[in-house]
Design a protein around this motif. Structure first.
Motif, short mmCIF file in Angstrom:
data_model
loop_
_atom_site.label_atom_id
_atom_site.label_comp_id
_atom_site.label_asym_id
_atom_site.label_seq_id
_atom_site.Cartn_x
_atom_site.Cartn_y
_atom_site.Cartn_z
N UNK A 142 44.58 36.49 29.93
CA UNK A 142 44.24 35.09 29.66
C UNK A 142 45.11 34.20 30.51
N UNK A 143 44.61 32.99 30.74
CA UNK A 143 45.40 31.96 31.41
C UNK A 143 45.16 30.65 30.68
N UNK B 38 38.68 41.45 30.78
CA UNK B 38 39.30 42.73 30.44
C UNK B 38 39.21 43.61 31.69
N UNK B 39 40.37 44.06 32.15
CA UNK B 39 40.39 44.89 33.35
C UNK B 39 40.23 46.35 32.97
N UNK B 40 39.81 47.16 33.95
CA UNK B 40 39.58 48.58 33.70
C UNK B 40 40.87 49.36 33.51
N UNK B 41 41.85 49.13 34.38
CA UNK B 41 43.13 49.83 34.32
C UNK B 41 44.26 48.85 34.57
N UNK B 42 45.32 48.96 33.77
CA UNK B 42 46.48 48.07 33.89
C UNK B 42 47.74 48.93 33.90
N UNK C 262 37.00 35.45 39.12
CA UNK C 262 37.77 36.19 38.11
C UNK C 262 38.96 36.89 38.75
N UNK C 263 38.73 37.52 39.91
CA UNK C 263 39.82 38.20 40.59
C UNK C 263 40.88 37.21 41.08
N UNK C 264 40.47 36.06 41.54
CA UNK C 264 41.43 35.02 41.94
C UNK C 264 42.32 34.62 40.76
N UNK C 265 41.70 34.45 39.60
CA UNK C 265 42.48 34.10 38.40
C UNK C 265 43.44 35.22 38.02
N UNK C 266 42.99 36.46 38.14
CA UNK C 266 43.87 37.59 37.85
C UNK C 266 45.06 37.60 38.81
N UNK C 267 44.82 37.38 40.09
CA UNK C 267 45.90 37.39 41.09
C UNK C 267 46.93 36.28 40.82
#
Length: 104
Positions: free
Chosen positions: A7-8, A15-19, A57-62
């Motif tokens: 979350x941000x 929800x990511x596949x692997x963390x 979504x990937x930009x937000x994750x990064x």
């Protein structure tokens, strides 16, 4: 760890596949189906809409403070150990060689 939620300030990123929290690495499996099969898309969404949403979504994750790297792999990498290792190395995940002994 599997399927970690992130979350941000704007809410749920996804929800990511692997963390791998100890390394700050997210791994995502990229299947073609979500891009090419209309049945897997929300009504009215094109393949381009899915790609753009995935990139955002990937930009937000990064940008998430706990995430240092995001890696992607697909079916090709799951069937080719060296290709999968290359993806893992590119994210900075440590690669440890192990030897196994058979015990009878």
């Amino acid at each position: 760890m599997l399927q970690q939620e992130f979350r941000d300030g704007a809410g749920l990123i996804g929800r990511v596949d692997f963390w791998f929290p100890e390394h700050g690495v997210v791994l995502e499996f990229d299947g073609r189906s979500k891009y090419v099969d209309p049945a897997l898309r929300a009504a009215g969404r094109s393949s381009a809409d899915v790609v753009v949403a995935e990139k955002r979504r990937e930009d937000r994750l990064r940008r998430h403070p706990d995430v240092r790297a995001v890696g992607r792999f697909g079916a090709r990498e799951t069937n080719d150990a060296e290709s999968l290792r290359a993806v893992l190395r590119a994210t900075g995940l440590p690669m440890v060689s192990r030897s196994y002994h058979h015990v009878r």
